[in-house]
Design an enzyme around this catalytic site. Structure first.
Site, PDB file in Angstrom:
ATOM      1  N   ILE B  77       0.859  -1.182   0.000  1.00 40.01           N
ATOM      2  CA  ILE B  77       0.000   0.000   0.000  1.00 40.01           C
ATOM      3  C   ILE B  77       0.896   1.233   0.000  1.00 40.01           C
ATOM      4  O   ILE B  77       1.832   1.324   0.799  1.00 40.01           O
ATOM      5  CB  ILE B  77      -0.902   0.023   1.244  1.00 40.01           C
ATOM      6  N   CYS B  78       0.599   2.170  -0.884  1.00 40.96           N
ATOM      7  CA  CYS B  78       1.416   3.380  -0.957  1.00 40.96           C
ATOM      8  C   CYS B  78       1.327   4.154   0.356  1.00 40.96           C
ATOM      9  O   CYS B  78       0.233   4.411   0.873  1.00 40.96           O
ATOM     10  CB  CYS B  78       0.955   4.270  -2.094  1.00 40.96           C
ATOM     11  N   ILE B  79       2.450   4.535   0.879  1.00 41.29           N
ATOM     12  CA  ILE B  79       2.483   5.193   2.192  1.00 41.29           C
ATOM     13  C   ILE B  79       1.760   6.531   2.186  1.00 41.29           C
ATOM     14  O   ILE B  79       1.004   6.847   3.110  1.00 41.29           O
ATOM     15  CB  ILE B  79       3.933   5.315   2.722  1.00 41.29           C
ATOM     16  N   ALA B  82      -1.964   5.991   1.938  1.00 40.53           N
ATOM     17  CA  ALA B  82      -2.465   5.442   3.196  1.00 40.53           C
ATOM     18  C   ALA B  82      -2.560   6.534   4.265  1.00 40.53           C
ATOM     19  O   ALA B  82      -3.581   6.662   4.946  1.00 40.53           O
ATOM     20  CB  ALA B  82      -1.557   4.316   3.667  1.00 40.53           C
TER      21      ALA B  82
END
Lengths: 118, 130
Positions: B77-79, B82
């Site tokens: 998941i892209c930080i 997120a």
């Protein structure tokens, strides 16, 4: 090395999607990969000059595109029909761009290795 | 063939996540390699541990975790996506003084560099959930 093409189809304030897509684009450029941008449909409004977003929570996105100049972007393309259907011309845009006819879009997409629809 | 996959929508928004799941599982079973499934935009919600959809909707969350465990597929998941949505991985949450531990088993947080790297290594790159 792969040719990336980002296809932007949404208007400037349709959500945080544009901001996130630009993050992707800048990451690709930072990896020294060739990047092109294609503006289609409502996406042509992203480049329209004179945008005054009334909602302070929606920060203007036009300056983000203006900042693309410092990245090594191969170029900006705008679909001619998307412009003319919205009463716009290249003179209304904040950045220099090239036009592309609708009939040529398919071959333009096919020429890219990675197409990122935004 | 090597695939890199990006998912842009939340599981409840449209069919995109389910299709991406089915595709990834089938491709993996057929001997193809899924280098990365990258969750971006609202796709970040796919890894939210606390989702409680009705059981009859066959929650995708559990099936993602099983896919990661069984097939060894990297669910990233892209930080920034997120964080924008309040999804914090435990270590990162502690760093910013929060108590969250929001990621379901099998998911991890990663940066856009991982996504670019997977795009460059893959034979095909697919986006699900416009």
């Amino acid at each position: 090395m792969k040719n990336f093409l980002f296809v932007l189809r949404h208007s400037p304030h349709s959500g945080s999607g544009i901001r996130e897509s630009l993050d992707m684009l800048m990451t690709v450029a930072a990896f020294d990969q060739p990047v092109k941008l294609l503006f289609l449909d409502e996406g042509v409004f992203l480049l329209k000059s004179g945008q005054c977003p009334p909602n302070p929570a929606m920060r203007p996105t036009a300056p983000l595109f203006a900042a693309l100049e410092i990245y090594d972007i191969e170029g900006l393309w705008v679909e001619q029909e998307s412009l003319s259907e919205r009463g716009l011309s290249l003179a209304d845009l904040i950045l220099p761009a090239q036009t592309l006819g609708r009939a040529d879009i398919a071959s333009f997409l096919a020429a890219a290795d990675i197409v990122v629809a935004c | 063939m090597k695939f890199a996959i990006q998912i842009n929508s939340a599981p409840w928004e449209n069919q995109g996540c389910e299709t991406a799941y089915q595709f990834s599982r089938a491709a993996s079973h057929m001997g193809h390699e899924i280098l990365l499934i990258f969750f971006y935009h609202a796709g970040a919600y796919n890894g939210l541990r606390w989702m409680m959809p009705p059981e009859e909707e066959s929650p995708l969350l559990k099936r993602w975790s099983i896919l990661a465990a069984k097939e060894g597929i990297d669910l990233a998941i892209c930080i920034s996506a997120a964080h924008r949505r309040g999804l914090l991985e435990q270590t990162e949450a502690r760093r910013v003084g929060k108590l969250d531990d929001d990621l379901a088993p099998g998911f991890r947080i990663a940066g856009l560099g991982l996504w670019v790297d997977a795009c460059l290594k893959a034979d095909r790159f697919l986006i699900f959930g416009a």
